[in-house]
Every structure is written in structure tokens, then in C-alpha cells.
Design an enzyme around this catalytic site. Sequence first.
Site, PDB file in Angstrom:
ATOM      1  N   ALA A  46     -26.474 -14.765  -1.477  1.00  0.00           N
ATOM      2  CA  ALA A  46     -26.969 -15.245  -0.192  1.00  0.00           C
ATOM      3  C   ALA A  46     -26.018 -16.286   0.400  1.00  0.00           C
ATOM      4  O   ALA A  46     -25.550 -17.165  -0.305  1.00  0.00           O
ATOM      5  CB  ALA A  46     -28.353 -15.871  -0.369  1.00  0.00           C
ATOM      6  N   THR A  47     -25.702 -16.146   1.659  1.00  0.00           N
ATOM      7  CA  THR A  47     -24.917 -17.103   2.424  1.00  0.00           C
ATOM      8  C   THR A  47     -25.380 -16.983   3.873  1.00  0.00           C
ATOM      9  O   THR A  47     -25.953 -15.960   4.246  1.00  0.00           O
ATOM     10  CB  THR A  47     -23.421 -16.757   2.379  1.00  0.00           C
ATOM     11  N   THR A  48     -25.185 -17.872   4.720  1.00  0.00           N
ATOM     12  CA  THR A  48     -24.606 -19.198   4.733  1.00  0.00           C
ATOM     13  C   THR A  48     -25.674 -20.147   5.270  1.00  0.00           C
ATOM     14  O   THR A  48     -26.464 -19.757   6.122  1.00  0.00           O
ATOM     15  CB  THR A  48     -23.372 -19.218   5.652  1.00  0.00           C
ATOM     16  N   ASP A  63     -28.373 -17.738   7.881  1.00  0.00           N
ATOM     17  CA  ASP A  63     -28.252 -16.374   8.386  1.00  0.00           C
ATOM     18  C   ASP A  63     -29.142 -15.444   7.555  1.00  0.00           C
ATOM     19  O   ASP A  63     -29.805 -15.883   6.619  1.00  0.00           O
ATOM     20  CB  ASP A  63     -26.790 -15.920   8.366  1.00  0.00           C
ATOM     21  N   LYS A  79     -33.342 -17.510   3.749  1.00  0.00           N
ATOM     22  CA  LYS A  79     -32.667 -18.443   2.850  1.00  0.00           C
ATOM     23  C   LYS A  79     -33.065 -19.892   3.070  1.00  0.00           C
ATOM     24  O   LYS A  79     -32.547 -20.781   2.405  1.00  0.00           O
ATOM     25  CB  LYS A  79     -31.151 -18.318   3.025  1.00  0.00           C
TER      26      LYS A  79
END
Length: 269
Positions: A46-48, A63, A79
Site C-alpha cells: 500500500a502507498t502513498t 491514494d 489506507k
Amino acid sequence: MNDFLAERVVSAATSSFTEHVAATRPDLLPFHRSLPADASAVAPRATTIVALAFAGGVIMAGDRRATMGNMIASRHIEKVFPADRFSVLGIAGTAGIAIDIARLFQVELEHYEKIEGTLLSLEGKATRLGAMVRGNLPLALQGLAAIPLFAGFDLETAAGRLFSYDVTGGRYEELEHHSVGSGSVFARGALKKLWRPGLAEDDAVRVAVEALYDAADDDSATGGPDPVRQLWPVVYTVTRLGSRRVAERELAAIASGIIAERSVAGREA
């Protein structure tokens, strides 16, 4: 539950739910799993995440993309989570472990409030989250790191505060803004240009969305606003009134404005 078992549970209870589980059922903790050596290659990431202070509180945004190698594992992952009424938590790294740590942290804070009859201080929350990150260190050394970003409104100082972490559980207070995840380098560059002291809440939301847009422009693991699927970042603000999830209609309008401005500019890079 019989009286004998109830007495054992009560006698072993502490204000820390995580410590209680570690003493009684450590196998239930997310960072005490036994995973194969090659798990990091197939685990979604998972990002960001970005976070910044504004006049009256803090904001955190993430995101919606998770990746697995060169593949998009999900376009809908969330997230950023409310940790309690006055704090939020963002996750980056190995998605499954990070989400479990976020949920455990939510239970930890709720458990403390029920046992002690009061909210844990923001400083205390940040410290306990660091201990959870430190507990995941053996898995992090196998490539399964989970790095959070923590923010909240400090009721004692009447100000918003941000905290970042490293894989060892080291905690660092960030005074203006911060970002974690694969697109963080590009997001931080945008934050340095767009952030200013005393930002209004509405302006801060736009800055967070634009920073994620810039990250997605250069980092393939970060997903930008998606008008086709009507997918927008998850954004939370935290003030003295508590946490609030920014409505999707607000985010749609902000993202549409950013896209329109950049389309008019017609720039390539």
C-alpha cells in the site's frame, strides 16, 4: 464464562490490550505470524500517504492503489483510518499486516479508554503505536515492513500534531507535513511548494489531493484520482471537534479542478 476463568481474565487485564494478548495469546498478534520466506514477493503493498498541519488541526490523505510487483492488486484499498475520535492513522508497506496493525491500534485505544475511563494522551497514543511497529521488526527484516503515519489533535496543547516512524518503531514528530510510501518523494516535493503556515481546512484538503496527484504522476504504485471509476483519495481531517472523513463529492470537485487547471496549462512534465 465461569467464575474461575473470569477471575483469571480480570487479574491478567491491563490498560494495554496488546500487552494482554501478548501475554495470553501471542499467536493472535499480526506480527507473530509464521510466513514463508518468499511472502514479500506476493504480498500486496500500500502507498502513498500524506499528512499536513493546518490552522485548527491536521489532515491525512491516502491514494486507493495497492500493488503486487508490477501488477495492480487493488484500486479500492483504503489506507487512512480513524484511530479514535481525535486521531487518524495512515498505512504504507505490506498491506495485510499494516491493516491488521491499524485495527489492533483502534482496539488498543478503545480498550484503554474503557479500562481507564479517559482518553490516552496523543503522546501516549504515538508511543504505543511505535511499540506495535517495533513488534513487527522480525517480519520487516524479511521484507514485510508496515510503516504508519499518525496524526491527531492534542487536547492538552490544543494543536494538531504529526508523527512518522521507522521499521524499528522509532518515532519522530513532524512539524509541518510528511509523506510515506513509494510516492512519498514526489509528494513531499509538492508539499514543500504548496504548504504554507495557517492554511484553511479547505485549502489543506486541496493541497493533500494535489500532492497525491503529483505522486501518482511519477510513481506507478500510487493511484491518482480516477474520474472514470469515480475513485478519489481517502481524506480525514482532525480538529478539536474530532475526526471527519471528507465527502467524496468534495474530493470529486477538488480533483476535477486540479485536472482542469493542468489540462489548460498543457504542460508535458
